[in-house]
Scaffold this motif. Structure first.
Motif, short mmCIF file in Angstrom:
data_model
loop_
_atom_site.label_atom_id
_atom_site.label_comp_id
_atom_site.label_asym_id
_atom_site.label_seq_id
_atom_site.Cartn_x
_atom_site.Cartn_y
_atom_site.Cartn_z
N ASP A 150 11.07 -22.44 -34.77
CA ASP A 150 11.29 -23.68 -34.01
C ASP A 150 11.54 -24.87 -34.93
O ASP A 150 12.39 -25.71 -34.65
N GLU A 151 10.80 -24.92 -36.02
CA GLU A 151 10.94 -26.04 -36.96
C GLU A 151 12.37 -26.08 -37.51
O GLU A 151 12.99 -27.14 -37.57
N ASN A 154 14.82 -27.18 -34.79
CA ASN A 154 14.69 -28.59 -34.41
C ASN A 154 15.56 -29.51 -35.27
O ASN A 154 15.97 -30.57 -34.82
N GLU A 155 15.86 -29.06 -36.50
CA GLU A 155 16.66 -29.89 -37.39
C GLU A 155 18.06 -30.16 -36.86
O GLU A 155 18.66 -31.18 -37.16
#
Length: 194
Positions: A150-151, A154-155
């Protein structure tokens, strides 16, 4: 027929492609056109569903340069025996300007057929192994960001939203058919080759 690379979120990008049962001159011509499109877009691989064909075929040249490296047209590929893991940056011709770190096996076993029906069996590692895995994912309706956490996703969530908004606004204006109409057109290809 003139092919073009379809952009995210075109519904064909999420279709699980059908195995190819027959090869004719039209399919050979389509494969060569896919290679030309790939080179023109400065890519190293292009899957059939990225040009709106629901068929288990992709083209690859890890050098990305016509006349250099090894050009492969792979039909009904299967990737097995994954070994090791490494994370590298990936992009996609259907997601222009979007890149992310994707963890994949370092080495795989490739089983496929070339455009003339010859069996291909080989062990592959390094960058070519990554390209093969990325393109094979396309045939299953999987995009590279599906393999990210997810991280990482998200970018570029904003960039994905922009692509989605652009596509949907063109559909609303009638410039692109509805998802249902786009998917219905795939049946002709399946009947012909699958």
């Amino acid at each position: 027929m003139s092919l073009s690379i379809i952009p995210y979120p075109h519904p064909t990008l999420r279709v699980k492609s059908s195995p190819i049962r027959r090869v004719d001159q039209t399919l050979k011509d389509l494969a060569n056109e896919m290679l030309d499109l790939m080179y023109a877009a400065q890519g190293v691989g292009l899957a059939a569903n990225q040009v709106d064909l629901p068929l288990r075929m992709f083209v690859v040249n890890a050098s990305g340069v016509k006349g250099e490296g090894e050009e492969l047209i792979l039909i009904n590929p299967e990737l097995q025996m994954p070994r090791g893991n490494e994370s590298e940056q990936e992009g996609c011709l259907s997601l222009p300007g979007i890149y992310g770190q994707v963890k994949r096996p370092k080495a795989i076993r490739l089983s496929a057929y070339d455009i003339n029906g010859n069996a291909i069996e080989r062990n592959v590692d390094g960058f070519l192994a990554r390209v093969l895995q990325h393109e094979n994912d396309h045939l299953d309706g999987v995009l590279f960001f599906d393999r990210m956490n997810d991280e990482g996703r998200n970018e570029f969530a904003g960039a994905l939203d922009e692509l989605e908004t652009d596509f949907r606004s063109k559909q609303s204006a009638g410039a692109i058919p509805s998802d249902a109409d786009l998917l219905a057109r795939l049946d002709d290809w399946r009947e012909r080759y699958a």
